[in-house]
Scaffold this motif. Structure first.
Motif, PDB file in Angstrom:
ATOM      1  N   GLY A  94       3.198   6.891  -8.709  1.00  0.00           N
ATOM      2  CA  GLY A  94       3.709   7.345  -7.422  1.00  0.00           C
ATOM      3  C   GLY A  94       5.217   7.360  -7.380  1.00  0.00           C
ATOM      4  O   GLY A  94       5.825   8.251  -6.776  1.00  0.00           O
ATOM      5  N   VAL A 139      -1.984  10.879   0.341  1.00  0.00           N
ATOM      6  CA  VAL A 139      -2.771   9.754  -0.154  1.00  0.00           C
ATOM      7  C   VAL A 139      -4.130   9.784   0.525  1.00  0.00           C
ATOM      8  O   VAL A 139      -4.204   9.882   1.754  1.00  0.00           O
ATOM      9  N   CYS A 187      -0.491   3.248  -8.361  1.00  0.00           N
ATOM     10  CA  CYS A 187       0.318   3.854  -7.298  1.00  0.00           C
ATOM     11  C   CYS A 187       1.802   3.627  -7.553  1.00  0.00           C
ATOM     12  O   CYS A 187       2.627   4.527  -7.349  1.00  0.00           O
ATOM     13  N   SER A 197      -4.049   2.370   0.992  1.00  0.00           N
ATOM     14  CA  SER A 197      -3.984   3.835   1.030  1.00  0.00           C
ATOM     15  C   SER A 197      -3.404   4.322   2.344  1.00  0.00           C
ATOM     16  O   SER A 197      -2.579   5.250   2.376  1.00  0.00           O
ATOM     17  N   ILE A 221      -2.193  11.186  -4.314  1.00  0.00           N
ATOM     18  CA  ILE A 221      -2.803   9.983  -4.868  1.00  0.00           C
ATOM     19  C   ILE A 221      -4.161   9.798  -4.211  1.00  0.00           C
ATOM     20  O   ILE A 221      -4.273   9.838  -2.980  1.00  0.00           O
ATOM     21  N   ASN A 252      -7.296   7.084  -4.065  1.00  0.00           N
ATOM     22  CA  ASN A 252      -7.752   5.736  -4.386  1.00  0.00           C
ATOM     23  C   ASN A 252      -9.228   5.615  -4.040  1.00  0.00           C
ATOM     24  O   ASN A 252      -9.627   5.891  -2.901  1.00  0.00           O
TER      25      ASN A 252
END
Length: 588
Positions: free
Chosen positions: A441, A496, A437, A482, A453, A455
């Motif tokens: 990110g 996210v 991240c 997250s 993103i 996760n």
């Protein structure tokens, strides 16, 4: 322009106006004609033109009254779509007299190009059209009429939403105000506004002619918008294949404007891009790739046919995007890489297992990825992840979708779990996600064009268990991370999502360590777990489908599998019951 050294310029006369035309590349190759929007000049295309010039004859011209082209006199009535079509035909006759051109338009360049590709007098002069951030005014007019004649709640919401996005159109219709603003404070502050709002470095764009360009270009709206929206043509059908590129972060145009486009365009290819309005400046690499692919496909087919629509799920959403998946050598990671490849994304398969990652990348190309690569890295190694992010950014570009999927299993009671056990599971399952991240990110945020993103957490993130204290803790931390990142990055257009699978048939059971037991007992438990998960037989492909859906819909938390959804629901309505289940020792 950035490519001015390799471009030649000429002037083309059309009526009382002289247009400044720039050309790059080999004139014997197919011609790609780029038309700029408002308040731009042809310099907006410089980076795209550079990347296309090695394969095509590339042409861009300053629209009348912009850049180095002269303006009509009087201005009123000099910017109608009919006059702009005259200009287009004059340029085409000069730069490609014997061969149709591949037309590309952005913003008002796209608006006028829709006119070019739907009127009869240009038939045979256009081989294809790539549109971005600019609808046909005729299609827009019919879109409005359909929603006002049958005003359901959803249609009214669409009208109000687009009405709010079109606030600037009303301002441009006011007498003298736009001219005063552009020749005054707006003209001076515009480059800084673009840099702040869209991440566009000033550089050679916009040019010094901006105040004049903005003032003259207001007549594009005054001469056309009201007339065409109130009285749209009844026959605005495209007579050439069209590629529609929709930036999903466009502040001025709703994606819903193109819902009915198929009825007007017989041969339509849709693509979306995680970007804001000025994509020729912020994503020239992606635009050049898509334009080049589209033009080459049509040229190869002899212009008789072209792929239409979206043949595979999510192809319009992820086609051409750059997706990086960790833990991609097997299981959910490999299935996710394949799902993005099938949607036409460019895929980077990352894993500690070099051979497995390479195999995933090879198969991704066979499935449909236009490009795919394999990279070897241990996600727990912060320096290695930063090095990977630098390499990916310099060689492939900024990642559009990051899937932090790499993870390991660990089972056993808390008292039997050593400090080293904790460190290893947290290093991979939590710190691996943090490193991903942070490294990727940050680059998404610096690009300023959004992204997503994903996760991979687990149903164990909200289902406590006496048998999985370390694993559950790591996944609960991923879930909370997250949620925090989603809140922080929302303002930058970065979504996210936390994916929470339950029991999925992957090889994680074969590699899960069991603490406090002998090696022989550990092997027995691994084999038994693998058999149980195999009997459950929930395929990783279904988790991959959930990943793509989560990105497309920007979902926050996505439980996958019935037991994951059940555990999340039970935790909400009866936490006490969920805690009771946690006390059950699973049979081993």
């Amino acid at each position: 322009m950035a490519a001015a050294a390799s471009a030649t310029e000429r002037w083309v006369r059309t009526g009382e106006v002289e247009l400044c035309v720039a050309e790059w590349g080999d004139r014997t190759q197919p011609t790609v004609l780029l038309v700029h929007g408002y308040p731009d000049s042809k310099e907006v295309w410089s980076q795209v033109a550079e990347q296309l010039a090695d394969r095509f004859h590339v042409v861009a011209y300053d629209v009348r009254g912009c850049g180095r082209s002269t303006a009509p006199s009087p201005l009123r009535g000099g910017y109608t779509l009919e006059r702009l079509t005259d200009d287009f035909l004059a340029v085409v006759d000069a730069v490609s007299p014997d061969r149709p051109v591949h037309l590309v338009g952005h913003d008002w360049g796209s608006v006028q190009a829709w006119e070019f590709v739907t009127v009869s007098r240009t038939e045979g002069r256009i081989a294809s059209f790539t549109s971005m951030s600019g609808p046909s005014l005729d299609h827009f007019g019919h879109w409005i009429k359909q929603r006002t004649r049958r005003p359901g709640p959803r249609r009214v919401g669409q009208l109000l939403g687009q009405g709010a996005k079109s606030w600037y159109v009303y301002a441009l219709h006011t007498p003298r105000l736009p001219e005063a603003a552009w020749r005054g404070p707006l003209g001076k502050r515009w480059p800084r506004l673009l840099e702040r709002l869209e991440g566009i470095p000033a550089g050679d764009y916009p040019t010094a002619s901006l105040p004049r360009d903005g003032a003259h270009g207001a007549w594009l709206y005054r001469d056309n918008v009201r007339r065409r929206l109130l009285h749209p043509r009844t026959d605005p059908f495209a007579h050439a294949p069209v590629q529609l590129i929709t930036p999903i972060g466009d502040a001025f145009l709703s994606e819903r404007l193109y819902d009915d486009l198929d009825q007007w365009v017989p041969q339509l290819t849709r693509r979306t891009i995680a970007a804001k309005h000025w994509v020729p400046r912020t994503r020239p690499d992606q635009l050049a790739a898509w334009i080049g692919e589209f033009v080459s496909t049509i040229e190869a087919s002899g212009r008789s046919s072209v792929r239409t629509g979206s043949p595979k799920p999510y192809a319009d959403r992820f086609g051409g995007q750059l997706v990086l998946v960790t833990g991609a050598a097997s299981g959910i990671g490999r299935a996710t890489a394949f799902a993005f490849a099938e949607a036409g994304a460019r895929v980077i398969a990352v894993d500690r297992d070099t051979e497995g990652a390479t195999r995933t990348a090879e198969l991704a190309r066979l499935i449909g990825a236009p490009q795919s690569w394999a990279e070897t890295v241990d996600v727990a190694d912060e320096a290695a992840m930063e090095k990977l992010a630098d390499k990916v950014t310099s060689e492939y570009g900024v990642v559009d979708v990051l899937v932090n999927n790499a993870g390991i299993g660990l089972a056993g009671s808390f008292l039997d779990t050593t400090t080293e056990d904790w460190r290893r599971v947290l290093d991979v399952n939590l710190w691996g996600v943090i490193h991903g991240c942070r490294a990727f990110g940050r680059r998404m945020a610096e690009r300023g064009q959004g992204g997503h993103i994903v996760n991979t957490a687990s149903a164990a993130a909200f289902q406590p268990s006496r048998a999985l204290p370390a694993y559950s803790t790591s996944k609960a931390a991923v879930l909370m991370l997250s949620e925090c990142l989603r809140a922080e990055l929302a303002g930058q257009g970065i979504g996210v999502s936390a994916i929470c699978p339950g029991i999925v048939n992957t090889n994680i059971t074969a590699t899960t360590r069991f603490t406090g037991v002998t090696e022989e007992e550990q092997k027995r438990r691994q084999e038994k777990s693998s058999r149980l998960y195999g009997k459950r037989n929930y395929p990783p492909e279904k988790v991959a489908e959930a990943v793509l859906r989560a990105v497309a819909r920007n979902q926050a938390v996505v439980p996958v599998t019935p037991e994951a959804r059940g555990a999340r629901l039970l935790g909400r309505i009866s936490p006490k019951a969920l805690r009771g289940l946690a006390r059950i020792n699973p049979p081993m």
